[in-house]
Design a protein around this motif. Structure first.
Motif, mmCIF file in Angstrom:
data_model
loop_
_atom_site.group_PDB
_atom_site.id
_atom_site.type_symbol
_atom_site.label_atom_id
_atom_site.label_comp_id
_atom_site.label_asym_id
_atom_site.label_seq_id
_atom_site.Cartn_x
_atom_site.Cartn_y
_atom_site.Cartn_z
ATOM 1 N N GLU A 41 7.287 7.049 14.581
ATOM 2 C CA GLU A 41 8.106 7.641 13.821
ATOM 3 C C GLU A 41 8.507 6.457 12.969
ATOM 4 O OE1 GLU A 41 11.403 9.514 16.560
ATOM 5 O OE2 GLU A 41 10.652 7.262 17.825
ATOM 6 N N PHE A 42 8.981 6.885 11.888
ATOM 7 C CA PHE A 42 9.300 5.700 10.844
ATOM 8 C C PHE A 42 10.337 5.082 10.784
ATOM 9 C CE2 PHE A 42 10.360 4.471 6.847
ATOM 10 C CZ PHE A 42 9.330 3.966 6.250
ATOM 11 N N ASP A 86 1.741 -9.052 10.001
ATOM 12 C CA ASP A 86 2.715 -8.469 8.981
ATOM 13 C C ASP A 86 3.470 -7.904 10.029
ATOM 14 O OD1 ASP A 86 3.383 -7.087 7.047
ATOM 15 O OD2 ASP A 86 1.392 -5.875 6.881
ATOM 16 N N ASP A 87 4.742 -6.970 9.437
ATOM 17 C CA ASP A 87 5.886 -6.857 10.161
ATOM 18 C C ASP A 87 5.256 -5.263 10.911
ATOM 19 O OD1 ASP A 87 5.213 -4.941 7.942
ATOM 20 O OD2 ASP A 87 6.524 -5.106 7.516
ATOM 21 N N SER A 97 0.617 -1.604 -0.194
ATOM 22 C CA SER A 97 0.124 -0.198 -0.275
ATOM 23 C C SER A 97 0.974 1.963 0.134
ATOM 24 C CB SER A 97 -1.246 0.647 1.126
ATOM 25 O OG SER A 97 -0.027 0.084 2.822
ATOM 26 N N TYR A 98 2.092 0.996 0.176
ATOM 27 C CA TYR A 98 2.971 1.790 0.169
ATOM 28 C C TYR A 98 3.697 2.939 -1.032
ATOM 29 C CZ TYR A 98 3.328 2.484 5.385
ATOM 30 O OH TYR A 98 3.737 3.039 6.776
ATOM 31 N N LEU A 123 11.724 -4.092 8.622
ATOM 32 C CA LEU A 123 11.014 -2.911 8.106
ATOM 33 C C LEU A 123 11.943 -2.580 6.665
ATOM 34 C CD1 LEU A 123 9.633 -2.108 11.782
ATOM 35 C CD2 LEU A 123 7.934 -2.819 9.269
ATOM 36 N N GLY A 129 -3.621 0.985 9.069
ATOM 37 C CA GLY A 129 -4.764 -0.503 10.345
ATOM 38 C C GLY A 129 -5.004 -0.994 8.464
ATOM 39 N N VAL A 130 -4.380 -0.152 7.867
ATOM 40 C CA VAL A 130 -5.682 -0.783 6.323
ATOM 41 C C VAL A 130 -4.509 -1.715 5.871
ATOM 42 C CG1 VAL A 130 -5.633 0.096 3.590
ATOM 43 C CG2 VAL A 130 -6.016 1.808 5.232
ATOM 44 N N THR A 131 -3.707 -2.223 5.566
ATOM 45 C CA THR A 131 -3.344 -3.579 5.197
ATOM 46 C C THR A 131 -3.923 -4.177 6.258
ATOM 47 O OG1 THR A 131 -0.935 -2.624 5.046
ATOM 48 C CG2 THR A 131 -1.223 -4.672 5.100
#
Ligand code: IMP
Ligand code: MG
Length: 180
Positions: free
Chosen positions: A150-151, A98-99, A68-69, A157, A104-106
């Motif tokens: 934070e990313f 998932d990682d 989705s990214y 990831l 929450g979309v995925t």
């Protein structure tokens, strides 16, 4: 530490210990069940190989590719499935891995898709959870670590495909994604 990483959030020892306890918890919760672990590629591969080896039950593993990214740092809102499950999920207890759960979309989109195969149950597990970022109120059933907004990169990831092989999870320096 990698030069593009501002700080280490979770060391490889912390990650490894937490995965062992998640595996033990899942082993207790699913005793006597037929688990199929569905892993979302690419990011969850690193987590899932450790997690499945920490679950002391017979299980099967399947992979899906969803994204989705694009190359940004937040969801496009649309989940694109590029590879679907090949296991028969009907009547099985499915654990979707998932990682990280962010908006929450995925998890929402993939859960809806997997439910069409009529599993006996469907639960979700994420190594990291950025709860503040949720847009749909959905929570994962099992979470390794709650992390700040934070990313992060490492342990599967990525940012635009890079950094997956870092053995720890670290905060990416914002200058890396703001210059892009
Ligand atoms: P969601 O659909 O917004 O919950 O996002 C889940 C997906 O977003 C994960 O599978 C990751 O690929 C990606 N993601 C979210 N936050 C991060 C992050 O901090 N670093 C790397 N990937 C992230
Ligand atoms: Mg991902």
């Amino acid at each position: 530490m990698h030069n593009d990483v501002a700080k280490v959030l979770l060391t490889k020892e912390e990650i490894s210990a937490r995965i062992q306890s998640l595996g033990a918890e899942i082993t207790r919760d699913y005793a006597g069940k037929n688990i199929v672990v569905v892993v979302l590629l690419k990011g969850a591969a690193w987590f899932a190989t450790d997690l499945t080896r920490a679950i002391d039950l017979p299980l099967r593993v399947d992979f899906m590719v969803a994204s989705s990214y694009g190359n940004g740092t937040s969801t496009s809102g649309k989940v694109q499935v590029k590879l679907e499950c090949s296991e028969n999920l009907e009547g099985k207890d499915v654990l979707l891995v998932d990682d990280i759960i962010d908006s929450g979309v995925t998890f929402a989109a993939i859960s809806d898709l997997l439910k069409q195969s009529k599993p006996a149950s469907l639960k979700t597990v994420a190594l990291c959870d950025k709860a503040e970022r949720r847009i749909n109120g959905l929570d994962a059933d099992y979470v390794g670590f709650k992390i700040p907004d934070e990313f992060v990169v490492g342990f599967g990831l990525d940012y635009a495909g890079d950094y997956r092989n870092l053995p720890y999870i670290g905060v990416l320096k914002p200058k890396i994604y703001t210059k892009a």
